[in-house]
Each structure stands twice: as structure tokens, then as C-alpha cells.
Motif scaffolding. Structure first.
Motif, PDB file in Angstrom:
ATOM      1  N   GLY A 127       0.794  -1.219   0.000  1.00 28.54           N
ATOM      2  CA  GLY A 127       0.000   0.000   0.000  1.00 28.54           C
ATOM      3  C   GLY A 127       0.829   1.273   0.000  1.00 28.54           C
ATOM      4  N   ALA A 128       2.148   1.149   0.167  1.00 23.20           N
ATOM      5  CA  ALA A 128       3.007   2.335   0.211  1.00 23.20           C
ATOM      6  C   ALA A 128       3.158   2.951  -1.174  1.00 23.20           C
ATOM      7  CB  ALA A 128       4.386   1.972   0.761  1.00 23.20           C
ATOM      8  N   SER A 129       3.185   4.275  -1.235  1.00 25.37           N
ATOM      9  CA  SER A 129       3.466   4.993  -2.476  1.00 25.37           C
ATOM     10  C   SER A 129       4.971   5.184  -2.562  1.00 25.37           C
ATOM     11  CB  SER A 129       2.788   6.358  -2.489  1.00 25.37           C
ATOM     12  OG  SER A 129       1.399   6.191  -2.535  1.00 25.37           O
ATOM     13  N   VAL A 130       5.536   4.930  -3.743  1.00 26.03           N
ATOM     14  CA  VAL A 130       6.983   5.048  -3.919  1.00 26.03           C
ATOM     15  C   VAL A 130       7.301   5.964  -5.095  1.00 26.03           C
ATOM     16  CG1 VAL A 130       7.461   2.789  -2.895  1.00 26.03           C
ATOM     17  CG2 VAL A 130       7.086   2.966  -5.356  1.00 26.03           C
ATOM     18  N   ASN A 131       8.504   6.523  -5.060  1.00 23.31           N
ATOM     19  CA  ASN A 131       8.990   7.412  -6.121  1.00 23.31           C
ATOM     20  C   ASN A 131      10.101   6.725  -6.895  1.00 23.31           C
ATOM     21  OD1 ASN A 131       7.357   9.717  -5.461  1.00 23.31           O
ATOM     22  ND2 ASN A 131       8.617   9.921  -3.621  1.00 23.31           N
ATOM     23  N   PRO A 132      10.364   7.167  -8.119  1.00 18.32           N
ATOM     24  CA  PRO A 132      11.441   6.555  -8.912  1.00 18.32           C
ATOM     25  C   PRO A 132      12.762   6.630  -8.177  1.00 18.32           C
ATOM     26  CG  PRO A 132      10.168   8.095 -10.244  1.00 18.32           C
ATOM     27  CD  PRO A 132       9.688   8.241  -8.839  1.00 18.32           C
ATOM     28  N   GLY A 133      13.515   5.526  -8.185  1.00 18.39           N
ATOM     29  CA  GLY A 133      14.827   5.485  -7.560  1.00 18.39           C
ATOM     30  C   GLY A 133      14.803   5.133  -6.092  1.00 18.39           C
TER      31      GLY A 133
END
Length: 140
Positions: A127-133
Motif C-alpha cells: 500500500g506504500a506509495s513510492v517514487n522513482p529510484g
């Protein structure tokens, strides 16, 4: 009417508010031939108001040093949401094994282990939102 935009400059995020002043923007037209030169009117464009963005409140988590990407790091290739984590800490994986499912742009993407080894740490949860890298899983 004003619109808000979020921009990033040199890694720093800012919230920018742009106000629509209405009317049309004057268009410069070439002067008619054989006429006395008339200076073009000065056009003043208001500068947008720039305010630094305050970091979003993060849910309480154990204090840990942020993970840095290394050879055995599984990183997010794009922004998205973690749908499923296919491994646990201590599991042995081979290069190319699916370790995580990431939803991005309404598509499920299988994220693979870049190297063979043992899962040392899982830095995200379902459910966590992640960013590139962003480091998702560490393999050693």
C-alpha cells in the motif's frame, strides 16, 4: 482564478500559485511602413508567488537510516503503489526473480531482483506509495 502547481528545482520542491489576470496578452505587430517609429508598449508579467513545500507528514515508523541504492538494491523504476511483496527477509533469490508487484498507471508491474543473494531488508510495505529510484528491497 489562480492555479497551484508543484515544481522541483535542483531537488527542492516548491508550490507555485499562478494567477490568471484575465484579458488577452497584447501581441506585438510590425509597425506600418513609412510611419514614424512608435515604441512598443511595455508588457509587465507578474511573477508567481513561490513558497517552499513543507514535507508531508509520514506515518510513525521505527527510526532508520534511509536506504541508499547499491548493487543489491531493488529500486522503484517509476512512481507507483506497492501491491504485493513476494519475498521475506532471509529469503534466497536469484537474479530475475519477482520480488515485488508495483502498480503504476493502472498496470501491475513485476519488479525483479537485479542480483542473486539473500533478502537483507524490505524498506516498504503493501500500500506504500513510492517514487522513482527509491530503494524497495536490499539484497546481500
Amino acid at each position: 482564478m489562480s492555479k497551484k502547481f508543484r515544481i522541483t528545482v535542483n531537488g527542492e520542491s516548491y508550490e507555485v500559485e499562478v494567477e490568471d489576470l484575465g484579458g488577452e496578452v497584447p501581441v506585438r505587430r510590425p509597425a506600418a511602413p513609412a510611419q514614424a517609429a512608435v515604441p512598443a508598449p511595455a508588457v509587465s508579467i507578474p511573477q508567481p508567488k513561490v513558497q517552499p513545500v513543507q514535507p508531508a507528514a509520514q506515518p510513525a515508523a521505527p527510526a532508520a537510516k534511509p536506504a541508499t541504492a547499491g548493487a543489491g538494491s531493488v529500486t522503484a523504476p517509476m512512481p507507483g503503489t506497492v501491491l504485493d511483496i513476494k519475498v521475506n527477509v532471509g529469503d534466497t533469490v536469484k537474479a530475475g526473480d519477482t520480488v515485488l508487484i508495483l502498480e503504476a498507471m493502472k498496470m501491475e508491474n513485476e519488479i525483479s531482483a537485479p542480483v542473486a543473494g539473500t533478502v537483507k531488508n524490505i524498506h516498504v510495505s503493501k500500500g506504500a506509495s513510492v517514487n522513482p529510484g527509491e530503494v524497495l528491497i536490499s539484497i546481500g
